[in-house]
Design a protein around this motif. Structure first.
Motif, PDB file in Angstrom:
ATOM      1  N   UNK A  54      31.613  54.048  43.935  1.00  0.00           N
ATOM      2  CA  UNK A  54      31.115  54.969  42.863  1.00  0.00           C
ATOM      3  C   UNK A  54      31.816  54.563  41.683  1.00  0.00           C
ATOM      4  N   UNK A  55      31.088  54.425  40.659  1.00  0.00           N
ATOM      5  CA  UNK A  55      31.828  54.193  39.319  1.00  0.00           C
ATOM      6  C   UNK A  55      31.518  55.245  38.464  1.00  0.00           C
ATOM      7  N   UNK A  56      32.798  55.834  38.064  1.00  0.00           N
ATOM      8  CA  UNK A  56      32.628  56.786  36.803  1.00  0.00           C
ATOM      9  C   UNK A  56      32.759  56.345  35.521  1.00  0.00           C
ATOM     10  N   UNK A  57      31.482  56.605  34.835  1.00  0.00           N
ATOM     11  CA  UNK A  57      31.386  56.400  33.328  1.00  0.00           C
ATOM     12  C   UNK A  57      32.142  57.529  32.289  1.00  0.00           C
ATOM     13  N   UNK A  58      33.039  57.193  31.522  1.00  0.00           N
ATOM     14  CA  UNK A  58      33.782  58.111  30.822  1.00  0.00           C
ATOM     15  C   UNK A  58      34.946  58.684  31.537  1.00  0.00           C
ATOM     16  N   UNK A  81      27.637  65.014  36.632  1.00  0.00           N
ATOM     17  CA  UNK A  81      26.548  64.545  37.291  1.00  0.00           C
ATOM     18  C   UNK A  81      26.725  63.204  37.909  1.00  0.00           C
ATOM     19  N   UNK A  82      26.016  63.109  39.164  1.00  0.00           N
ATOM     20  CA  UNK A  82      25.901  61.936  39.750  1.00  0.00           C
ATOM     21  C   UNK A  82      24.448  61.424  39.817  1.00  0.00           C
ATOM     22  N   UNK A  83      24.236  60.044  39.838  1.00  0.00           N
ATOM     23  CA  UNK A  83      22.828  59.561  40.163  1.00  0.00           C
ATOM     24  C   UNK A  83      22.908  57.976  40.548  1.00  0.00           C
ATOM     25  N   UNK A  84      21.889  57.508  41.181  1.00  0.00           N
ATOM     26  CA  UNK A  84      21.981  56.316  41.893  1.00  0.00           C
ATOM     27  C   UNK A  84      21.824  55.139  40.637  1.00  0.00           C
ATOM     28  N   UNK A  85      22.500  54.130  40.860  1.00  0.00           N
ATOM     29  CA  UNK A  85      22.788  53.314  39.788  1.00  0.00           C
ATOM     30  C   UNK A  85      21.610  51.969  40.218  1.00  0.00           C
ATOM     31  N   UNK A  86      20.729  51.937  39.244  1.00  0.00           N
ATOM     32  CA  UNK A  86      19.525  50.738  39.480  1.00  0.00           C
ATOM     33  C   UNK A  86      20.180  49.399  39.086  1.00  0.00           C
ATOM     34  N   UNK A  87      20.608  49.423  37.697  1.00  0.00           N
ATOM     35  CA  UNK A  87      21.175  48.048  37.241  1.00  0.00           C
ATOM     36  C   UNK A  87      22.495  48.368  36.421  1.00  0.00           C
ATOM     37  N   UNK A  88      23.458  47.661  36.615  1.00  0.00           N
ATOM     38  CA  UNK A  88      24.539  47.811  35.673  1.00  0.00           C
ATOM     39  C   UNK A  88      24.717  46.464  34.952  1.00  0.00           C
ATOM     40  N   UNK A  89      24.948  46.444  33.483  1.00  0.00           N
ATOM     41  CA  UNK A  89      25.225  45.231  33.066  1.00  0.00           C
ATOM     42  C   UNK A  89      26.770  45.401  32.305  1.00  0.00           C
ATOM     43  N   UNK A  93      28.234  56.965  39.160  1.00  0.00           N
ATOM     44  CA  UNK A  93      27.299  56.198  39.756  1.00  0.00           C
ATOM     45  C   UNK A  93      27.329  55.891  40.987  1.00  0.00           C
ATOM     46  N   UNK A  94      26.525  56.133  41.584  1.00  0.00           N
ATOM     47  CA  UNK A  94      26.539  55.678  43.350  1.00  0.00           C
ATOM     48  C   UNK A  94      25.946  54.329  43.269  1.00  0.00           C
ATOM     49  N   UNK A  95      26.669  53.499  43.820  1.00  0.00           N
ATOM     50  CA  UNK A  95      26.348  52.017  43.925  1.00  0.00           C
ATOM     51  C   UNK A  95      26.024  51.514  45.247  1.00  0.00           C
ATOM     52  N   UNK A  96      25.034  51.208  45.561  1.00  0.00           N
ATOM     53  CA  UNK A  96      24.550  50.656  46.815  1.00  0.00           C
ATOM     54  C   UNK A  96      24.214  49.228  46.955  1.00  0.00           C
ATOM     55  N   UNK A  97      23.610  48.810  48.007  1.00  0.00           N
ATOM     56  CA  UNK A  97      23.384  47.456  48.238  1.00  0.00           C
ATOM     57  C   UNK A  97      22.358  46.826  47.441  1.00  0.00           C
ATOM     58  N   UNK A  98      21.349  47.961  46.794  1.00  0.00           N
ATOM     59  CA  UNK A  98      20.297  47.398  46.041  1.00  0.00           C
ATOM     60  C   UNK A  98      20.606  47.451  44.662  1.00  0.00           C
ATOM     61  N   UNK A  99      21.827  47.751  44.113  1.00  0.00           N
ATOM     62  CA  UNK A  99      22.041  47.895  42.685  1.00  0.00           C
ATOM     63  C   UNK A  99      22.373  46.521  42.111  1.00  0.00           C
TER      64      UNK A  99
END
Length: 280
Positions: free
Chosen positions: A207-211, A265-273, A224-230
């Motif tokens: 889990x990566x928190x922004x802010x 709020x939480x959400x699934x992370x698709x891509x993180x740059x 952000x919930x970071x999984x194997x597909x992120x």
């Protein structure tokens, strides 16, 4: 001897193999003597053709019609009724569908100029590896959504999740560039750019928190919930592990499409740059 498409004149039929040949003359036939010159080589646009050996008759070089036509990109057929050989250009083979490379990822930038849209797509290629492509979308590009409904280049923007079929020709640049044969719009992702406030290991990933807001200000944070597909990469396309992201790092996240109504709020992370420290 060099043969060029615009200047070559083919005078003999295929099958000249010796020093004696039969040539047509005003509807009659006559025997002529020729010299097979195996020491003279024929090339077409720099490529040697050993099957084409000239025969010299009365000081003129004659070459096999069928072999020479094939070397110049023509198909030879015999028209029995007209008593003539017909030359037709060979049809260029279309690239099979499986020749295209597929990249499934997020559009990080879309620029349109002079009827051409350039999509900067960061995602995973056909083999499941990271693939960064600038896909050129033009009037020949097929654009549809998952249901097959036709879309336009105007529907493609930063945050669009797409599957791009491109190639088989790819420019040797970084990132690579190629014409997009087909773009399938797979949905939209929200975008948030902020500094990392916390990084925590979970049973299913990270889990990566922004802010870094607390109390009432925590409502502006995003977990952000970071999984194997992120997909996690730097702005230069270098792969990054979730555990290597540090508090204070600046990132641009593409996430969703669903977001919880919790605080934060939480959400699934698709891509993180992961952006450079001095990124504006």
């Amino acid at each position: 001897m060099n043969l060029k498409k615009k200047s070559v004149i083919l005078l003999t039929a295929a099958g000249i193999v010796g020093a004696s040949a039969v040539a047509g003359a005003a509807g009659l036939t006559q025997k002529v003597s020729g010299l097979l010159r195996a020491d003279i080589h024929v090339s077409v646009n720099g490529a040697a053709y050993g099957s084409i050996q000239p025969v010299y008759i009365d000081g003129k070089a004659y070459v096999p019609l069928r072999d020479t036509a094939g070397a110049l990109g023509y198909e030879l057929t015999w028209n029995q009724q007209a008593k003539q050989f017909d030359l037709t250009p060979k049809k260029e083979e279309q690239a099979p569908v499986d020749a295209y490379i597929v990249n499934t990822g997020v559009v990080t930038d879309a620029q349109t100029a002079n009827g051409l849209t350039s999509l900067n797509v960061m995602g995973k290629g056909s083999a499941g590896t990271f693939d960064w492509i600038i896909a050129k979308v033009d009037k020949d590009t097929v654009i549809v959504d998952e249901s097959g409904a036709v879309k336009t280049a105007a529907d493609l923007k930063a945050g669009s999740r797409v599957a791009v079929e491109y190639g088989p020709i790819v420019a040797l640049s970084f990132p690579a560039q190629s014409h997009a044969a087909k773009v399938t719009l797979l949905g939209e992702r929200s975008i948030k750019e902020d500094k990392v406030g916390a990084v925590n290991k979970t049973d299913s990933g990270w889990q990566i928190q922004l802010g870094s807001g607390t109390g009432d200000a925590a409502v502006s944070n995003l977990v952000l919930n970071v999984g194997a597909d992120t997909l996690i990469v730097t702005s230069m396309g270098e792969s990054v592990k979730a555990e290597d992201i540090k508090v204070g790092d600046k990132v641009r996240a593409y996430y969703g499409p669903a977001t919880t109504r919790s605080i934060p709020p939480q959400s699934a992370a698709d891509t993180i740059v992961v952006l450079p420290a001095n990124a504006q």
